[in-house]
Scaffold this motif. Structure first.
Motif, PDB file in Angstrom:
ATOM      1  N   ALA A   1       0.827  -1.216   0.000  1.00  0.00           N
ATOM      2  CA  ALA A   1       0.000   0.000   0.000  1.00  0.00           C
ATOM      3  C   ALA A   1       0.860   1.264   0.000  1.00  0.00           C
ATOM      4  N   MET A   2       2.040   1.179   0.598  1.00  0.00           N
ATOM      5  CA  MET A   2       2.941   2.329   0.658  1.00  0.00           C
ATOM      6  C   MET A   2       3.826   2.427  -0.589  1.00  0.00           C
ATOM      7  N   GLY A   3       3.710   1.455  -1.494  1.00  0.00           N
ATOM      8  CA  GLY A   3       4.527   1.464  -2.699  1.00  0.00           C
ATOM      9  C   GLY A   3       5.968   1.057  -2.465  1.00  0.00           C
ATOM     10  N   LEU A   4       6.197   0.279  -1.431  1.00  0.00           N
ATOM     11  CA  LEU A   4       7.551  -0.155  -1.083  1.00  0.00           C
ATOM     12  C   LEU A   4       7.802  -1.576  -1.564  1.00  0.00           C
ATOM     13  N   PRO A   5       9.074  -1.963  -1.682  1.00  0.00           N
ATOM     14  CA  PRO A   5       9.393  -3.353  -2.034  1.00  0.00           C
ATOM     15  C   PRO A   5       8.840  -4.302  -0.965  1.00  0.00           C
ATOM     16  N   VAL A   6       8.326  -5.437  -1.408  1.00  0.00           N
ATOM     17  CA  VAL A   6       7.670  -6.359  -0.467  1.00  0.00           C
ATOM     18  C   VAL A   6       8.462  -7.644  -0.238  1.00  0.00           C
ATOM     19  N   ALA A   7       9.685  -7.717  -0.756  1.00  0.00           N
ATOM     20  CA  ALA A   7      10.476  -8.939  -0.628  1.00  0.00           C
ATOM     21  C   ALA A   7      10.748  -9.292   0.840  1.00  0.00           C
ATOM     22  N   GLN A   8      10.947  -8.296   1.684  1.00  0.00           N
ATOM     23  CA  GLN A   8      11.191  -8.510   3.110  1.00  0.00           C
ATOM     24  C   GLN A   8      10.129  -7.724   3.888  1.00  0.00           C
ATOM     25  N   PRO A   9       8.952  -8.325   4.090  1.00  0.00           N
ATOM     26  CA  PRO A   9       7.847  -7.543   4.645  1.00  0.00           C
ATOM     27  C   PRO A   9       8.085  -6.985   6.048  1.00  0.00           C
TER      28      PRO A   9
END
Length: 181
Positions: free
Chosen positions: A49-57
């Motif tokens: 939702a924040m537009g950040l990378p999600v590889a390491q949540p």
């Protein structure tokens, strides 16, 4: 999650986008009581939702400084939710790390306070004693459980080892407990 769920998530991702797929994962994990994975999924949802990378949540490494506070709040909210769900299922030792991490130990202390001390000396009881006494969630309750399951001598030894680390109110309550015994 089942293969059917994975297929549904994949289909949702294609038809409705990643947010819908992530929401399905969150709903499924919550419904299946897979709370440890739910924690990661809640943070994955927030990072997406924040537009950040999600590889390491769960990592703050890829969160820009200007978004850190917002993500940290999501982390606290996720820990509170998962910890609360675990407590609701009676899984106090599993809930403890979530509440300890966010420095909200009262829910665990309240859950320990509500426990019946007449228990069998089993793995669950040992885990409860560990959280209550040795990790400091509710030292007096930990001693009380230990007294009922391990006897006076073992409890006196444990109290002697922990006494200096206890707050003065807990020292007094623990001493009174053993004196009454």
């Amino acid at each position: 999650m089942s293969n059917d769920t994975f297929s549904e998530v994949e289909q949702l991702s294609t038809s409705d986008g990643a947010a819908a797929a992530i929401e399905k994962v969150v709903e499924t994990l919550r419904a299946n009581k897979e709370y440890f994975s739910l924690f990661d999924a809640l943070l994955l949802r927030k990072k997406h939702a924040m537009g950040l990378p999600v590889a390491q949540p769960t990592s703050l490494d890829d969160v820009p400084e200007e978004q850190t506070e917002e993500f940290e709040q999501a982390y606290v909210d996720a820990a509170r939710e998962v910890g609360g769900l675990l407590l609701a299922d009676g899984k106090i030792p599993q809930a403890w790390p979530y509440f300890r991490t966010i420095r909200e130990t009262e829910p665990v202390k309240a859950a320990l306070e509500a426990l019946d001390t007449r228990r069998d000396a089993d793995e669950e009881t040992e885990a409860l004693i560990g959280v209550a006494l040795y990790e400091g969630a509710h030292p007096v309750k930990g001693l009380e459980i230990m007294l009922r399951t391990h006897g006076t001598c073992n409890t006196v030894t444990a109290m002697d080892q922990q006494m200096q680390q206890l707050p003065s109110d807990d020292q007094k309550s623990a001493s009174a407990l053993l004196v009454r015994e």
